[in-house]
Design a protein around this motif. Structure first.
Motif, PDB file in Angstrom:
ATOM      1  N   ASN A 102       0.807  -1.225   0.000  1.00 29.74           N
ATOM      2  CA  ASN A 102       0.000   0.000   0.000  1.00 29.74           C
ATOM      3  C   ASN A 102       0.843   1.280   0.000  1.00 29.74           C
ATOM      4  OD1 ASN A 102       0.922  -0.269   2.582  1.00 29.74           O
ATOM      5  ND2 ASN A 102      -1.064  -0.125   3.584  1.00 29.74           N
ATOM      6  N   SER A 103       2.161   1.147   0.114  1.00 28.41           N
ATOM      7  CA  SER A 103       3.052   2.316  -0.016  1.00 28.41           C
ATOM      8  C   SER A 103       4.491   1.821  -0.104  1.00 28.41           C
ATOM      9  CB  SER A 103       2.920   3.263   1.185  1.00 28.41           C
ATOM     10  OG  SER A 103       3.538   2.700   2.329  1.00 28.41           O
ATOM     11  N   ALA A 104       5.368   2.713  -0.538  1.00 26.24           N
ATOM     12  CA  ALA A 104       6.792   2.369  -0.532  1.00 26.24           C
ATOM     13  C   ALA A 104       7.309   2.274   0.897  1.00 26.24           C
ATOM     14  CB  ALA A 104       7.587   3.414  -1.312  1.00 26.24           C
ATOM     15  N   THR A 105       6.734   3.070   1.774  1.00 27.99           N
ATOM     16  CA  THR A 105       7.135   3.004   3.186  1.00 27.99           C
ATOM     17  C   THR A 105       6.900   1.599   3.736  1.00 27.99           C
ATOM     18  OG1 THR A 105       6.502   5.327   3.405  1.00 27.99           O
ATOM     19  CG2 THR A 105       6.780   4.080   5.446  1.00 27.99           C
ATOM     20  N   SER A 106       5.722   1.033   3.450  1.00 28.48           N
ATOM     21  CA  SER A 106       5.424  -0.343   3.872  1.00 28.48           C
ATOM     22  C   SER A 106       6.402  -1.326   3.238  1.00 28.48           C
ATOM     23  CB  SER A 106       4.016  -0.751   3.447  1.00 28.48           C
ATOM     24  OG  SER A 106       3.058   0.165   3.897  1.00 28.48           O
TER      25      SER A 106
ATOM     26  N   GLU B 287      17.638  -1.086  -2.263  1.00 25.76           N
ATOM     27  CA  GLU B 287      17.648   0.139  -3.064  1.00 25.76           C
ATOM     28  C   GLU B 287      16.317   0.854  -2.867  1.00 25.76           C
ATOM     29  OE1 GLU B 287      19.067  -0.330  -7.334  1.00 25.76           O
ATOM     30  OE2 GLU B 287      19.135  -2.408  -6.670  1.00 25.76           O
ATOM     31  N   ASP B 288      16.360   2.085  -2.388  1.00 23.35           N
ATOM     32  CA  ASP B 288      15.147   2.898  -2.367  1.00 23.35           C
ATOM     33  C   ASP B 288      15.066   3.599  -3.725  1.00 23.35           C
ATOM     34  OD1 ASP B 288      13.092   4.719  -2.103  1.00 23.35           O
ATOM     35  OD2 ASP B 288      13.626   5.332  -0.062  1.00 23.35           O
ATOM     36  N   ALA B 289      14.299   2.972  -4.630  1.00 19.50           N
ATOM     37  CA  ALA B 289      14.157   3.481  -6.000  1.00 19.50           C
ATOM     38  C   ALA B 289      12.806   4.173  -6.169  1.00 19.50           C
ATOM     39  CB  ALA B 289      14.327   2.343  -6.999  1.00 19.50           C
ATOM     40  N   SER B 290      12.359   4.809  -5.085  1.00 13.32           N
ATOM     41  CA  SER B 290      11.067   5.524  -5.118  1.00 13.32           C
ATOM     42  C   SER B 290      10.997   6.556  -6.234  1.00 13.32           C
ATOM     43  CB  SER B 290      10.828   6.227  -3.780  1.00 13.32           C
ATOM     44  OG  SER B 290      10.610   5.279  -2.763  1.00 13.32           O
ATOM     45  N   HIS B 291      12.169   7.099  -6.633  1.00 16.66           N
ATOM     46  CA  HIS B 291      12.194   8.136  -7.673  1.00 16.66           C
ATOM     47  C   HIS B 291      12.520   7.564  -9.043  1.00 16.66           C
ATOM     48  CE1 HIS B 291      13.665  11.339  -4.495  1.00 16.66           C
ATOM     49  NE2 HIS B 291      12.564  10.702  -4.132  1.00 16.66           N
ATOM     50  N   ALA B 292      12.776   6.276  -9.131  1.00 18.40           N
ATOM     51  CA  ALA B 292      13.613   5.837 -10.258  1.00 18.40           C
ATOM     52  C   ALA B 292      13.026   4.773 -11.169  1.00 18.40           C
ATOM     53  CB  ALA B 292      14.956   5.366  -9.716  1.00 18.40           C
TER      54      ALA B 292
ATOM     55  N   PHE C 279       9.954   0.463  -5.108  1.00 17.46           N
ATOM     56  CA  PHE C 279       9.379   1.557  -5.907  1.00 17.46           C
ATOM     57  C   PHE C 279       8.229   2.202  -5.138  1.00 17.46           C
ATOM     58  CE2 PHE C 279      10.562  -1.093  -9.845  1.00 17.46           C
ATOM     59  CZ  PHE C 279      11.703  -0.353 -10.111  1.00 17.46           C
ATOM     60  N   SER C 280       7.997   3.490  -5.401  1.00 13.30           N
ATOM     61  CA  SER C 280       6.823   4.190  -4.848  1.00 13.30           C
ATOM     62  C   SER C 280       5.894   4.597  -5.986  1.00 13.30           C
ATOM     63  CB  SER C 280       7.244   5.451  -4.096  1.00 13.30           C
ATOM     64  OG  SER C 280       6.092   6.225  -3.744  1.00 13.30           O
ATOM     65  N   PHE C 281       4.602   4.492  -5.742  1.00 10.14           N
ATOM     66  CA  PHE C 281       3.610   4.924  -6.732  1.00 10.14           C
ATOM     67  C   PHE C 281       2.740   6.053  -6.180  1.00 10.14           C
ATOM     68  CE2 PHE C 281       4.279   0.245  -7.440  1.00 10.14           C
ATOM     69  CZ  PHE C 281       5.175   0.404  -8.487  1.00 10.14           C
TER      70      PHE C 281
ATOM     71  N   VAL D 140       3.139  12.009  -6.878  1.00  7.89           N
ATOM     72  CA  VAL D 140       4.223  12.854  -7.409  1.00  7.89           C
ATOM     73  C   VAL D 140       5.329  12.040  -8.070  1.00  7.89           C
ATOM     74  CG1 VAL D 140       3.909  14.804  -5.834  1.00  7.89           C
ATOM     75  CG2 VAL D 140       5.548  13.001  -5.250  1.00  7.89           C
ATOM     76  N   LYS D 141       5.336  10.730  -7.881  1.00  7.84           N
ATOM     77  CA  LYS D 141       6.418   9.914  -8.424  1.00  7.84           C
ATOM     78  C   LYS D 141       6.196   9.661  -9.928  1.00  7.84           C
ATOM     79  CE  LYS D 141       7.977  10.072  -4.300  1.00  7.84           C
ATOM     80  NZ  LYS D 141       7.996   9.107  -3.227  1.00  7.84           N
ATOM     81  N   ILE D 142       7.003   8.787 -10.525  1.00  8.69           N
ATOM     82  CA  ILE D 142       7.011   8.646 -11.999  1.00  8.69           C
ATOM     83  C   ILE D 142       5.688   8.075 -12.528  1.00  8.69           C
ATOM     84  CG2 ILE D 142       8.246   7.645 -13.975  1.00  8.69           C
ATOM     85  CD1 ILE D 142      10.044   9.516 -12.474  1.00  8.69           C
TER      86      ILE D 142
ATOM     87  N   HIS E 217      14.132  19.213  -1.977  1.00  3.23           N
ATOM     88  CA  HIS E 217      14.289  17.781  -1.670  1.00  3.23           C
ATOM     89  C   HIS E 217      15.743  17.496  -1.318  1.00  3.23           C
ATOM     90  CE1 HIS E 217      10.687  18.013  -4.245  1.00  3.23           C
ATOM     91  NE2 HIS E 217      10.247  17.073  -3.435  1.00  3.23           N
ATOM     92  N   TYR E 218      16.080  17.284  -0.082  1.00  2.00           N
ATOM     93  CA  TYR E 218      15.220  17.213   1.083  1.00  2.00           C
ATOM     94  C   TYR E 218      15.850  17.987   2.224  1.00  2.00           C
ATOM     95  CZ  TYR E 218      12.738  13.346  -1.193  1.00  2.00           C
ATOM     96  OH  TYR E 218      12.005  12.594  -2.059  1.00  2.00           O
ATOM     97  N   ILE E 219      15.096  18.210   3.273  1.00  2.00           N
ATOM     98  CA  ILE E 219      15.685  18.660   4.531  1.00  2.00           C
ATOM     99  C   ILE E 219      16.483  17.468   5.056  1.00  2.00           C
ATOM    100  CG2 ILE E 219      15.159  19.472   6.869  1.00  2.00           C
ATOM    101  CD1 ILE E 219      12.228  20.021   5.512  1.00  2.00           C
TER     102      ILE E 219
END
Ligand SMILES: *Cc1c(COP(=O)(O)O)cnc(C)c1O
Length: 385
Positions: free
Chosen positions: A52-56, A156-161, A182-184, A187-189, A329-331
């Motif tokens: 349900n998320s990249a965080t999960s 690999e955190d490929a949330s952007h990639a 991956f993140s969906f 704002v992501k790809i 992106h990012y603090i």
């Protein structure tokens, strides 16, 4: 205001979602496995677990790799907080490796030096989580070599990639890692509204992550203890979560995935235009390593030294006041109040901190029109010349 990023939803995307709403399954129907199959085909990976998320996905990847109290995870300070938080969910500790001056990704040199001293101090990490910032892969071949030398796992955190490449192969193929995430998020790809996915070539890790995303429960007699009591039977084998993706999200994901290549191509064209149009200005433009084809989730510029906090803030506010929805992106994660309470402080990661004082994310997304991109370029030129 021209936003820094925005999803692109087509009529076909809408139709795909509506079709699910009138079908038999809203969750756990055929579309979640269909989405998983399409993503693993694209990435040429053996297994994919939608969440349900990249965080999960980051969380269950850490659990599946056996992360727990007493363990340490290393990541970059220039990432979204979720990358670091997933280690804390497991009761492990977090530490950071400073970034590279050119790519803003985790620095391989610093990683190498830090591993060497951690080995002598007995503080080696169990997992390293490199983040492919803005869509550009980290130098995974070198990172993998170091990780193997010290017996460290890699997520690999490929949330952007998603849609990006490293050494001519799709990011996500896990050639240099145990798990890729991956993140969906919109704002992501590509987007499934909320959603994520963990990819791996390890059958064991895939099986563990599948259990973990759904309460630790299985209906597969092959992995049950003892024999099944009957067709109604399931077993809880470990303590899992409800991190499942639903079929509505997956339908959107499948439809969006069909547009991925086009999205990344447009992002590359937009990035090229920026790079050509802004190269005379007193700013540092993104540097793309020759091994990388970036997915261009973000286009980050940096104001040149010497700058002070006020110049940076003034520039940021002037851009916003001119209708350019810039972001940052990012603090650095270690400077968040929560992380300071864990013992981190200003000065710990000087390259990341000086990056933070100069970076600005300018708009890049598939539906950014040439007129609006020109406006961004004109406003920047006016303010900086
Ligand atoms: C967006 C993002 C996440 C979290 O993704 P969600 O799908 O929103 O949970 C994690 N890491 C990075 C680098 C991100 O950009």
């Amino acid at each position: 205001m021209i936003p820094y990023g925005k999803q692109s939803i087509s009529q076909a995307d809408i139709d795909a979602v509506i079709e699910v709403l009138t079908s038999d399954f809203l969750t756990q129907g055929p579309l979640v496995p269909a989405f998983e199959n399409s993503v693993k085909e694209l990435a040429e990976t053996r297994f994919a677990v939608a969440t349900n998320s990249a965080t999960s996905a980051l969380h269950i990847a850490c659990v599946a790799l056996g992360l727990g109290p007493g363990d340490i995870v290393w990541t970059t300070p220039i990432t979204f907080v979720a990358t670091a938080n997933c280690a804390l969910y497991c009761g492990a500790a977090v530490d950071f490796v400073d970034i590279d001056e050119q790519t803003y990704n985790l620095s391989v040199e610093k990683l190498s030096a830090k591993l060497e001293s951690a080995e002598s101090e007995g503080t080696l990490p169990k997992i390293i989580i490199p983040v492919h910032l803005a869509g550009q892969s980290c130098e995974m071949a070198q990172i993998k070599k170091l990780a193997d030398k010290y017996g460290v796992a890699i997520i690999e955190d490929a949330s952007h990639a998603i849609g990006g490449k490293y050494k001519n192969k799709a990011i996500g193929n896990c050639e240099y890692s145990d798990v890729t995430v991956f993140s969906f998020h919109p704002v992501k790809i590509i987007t499934s509204a909320e959603g994520g996915m963990a990819l791996t070539n390890s059958r064991h890790l895939a099986q563990q992550m599948e259990l973990l995303r759904s309460h630790g429960i299985t209906r597969d007699p092959d992995i049950m203890q003892g024999s099944s009591h009957g067709p109604w039977y399931y077993q809880q084998l470990l303590l899992g979560f409800n991190y499942r993706m639903n079929d509505i999200q997956a339908a959107l994901g499948v439809s969006q995935l069909g547009r991925l290549e086009e999205f990344v191509k447009i992002r590359n064209t937009l990035a090229e235009t920026y790079t050509e149009s802004l190269n005379e200005l007193p700013i540092q433009l993104p540097n793309i390593h020759s091994d990388c084809y970036s997915a261009w989730h973000l286009y980050i510029i940096r104001l040149n030294d010497p700058i002070n906090d006020r110049d940076h803030r003034t520039m940021f506010e002037s851009l916003r006041n001119s209708g350019i929805g810039v972001n940052l992106h990012y603090i650095p994660v270690h400077l968040q109040p929560f992380y300071r309470k864990l013992g981190f402080s200003e000065g710990d990661y000087p390259v990341a901190e000086s990056y933070y004082k100069s970076a600005i994310t300018i708009p890049i997304f598939p539906e950014l029109t040439p007129q609006n991109q020109n406006r961004v370029i004109d406003v920047l030129t006016e303010l900086l010349q």
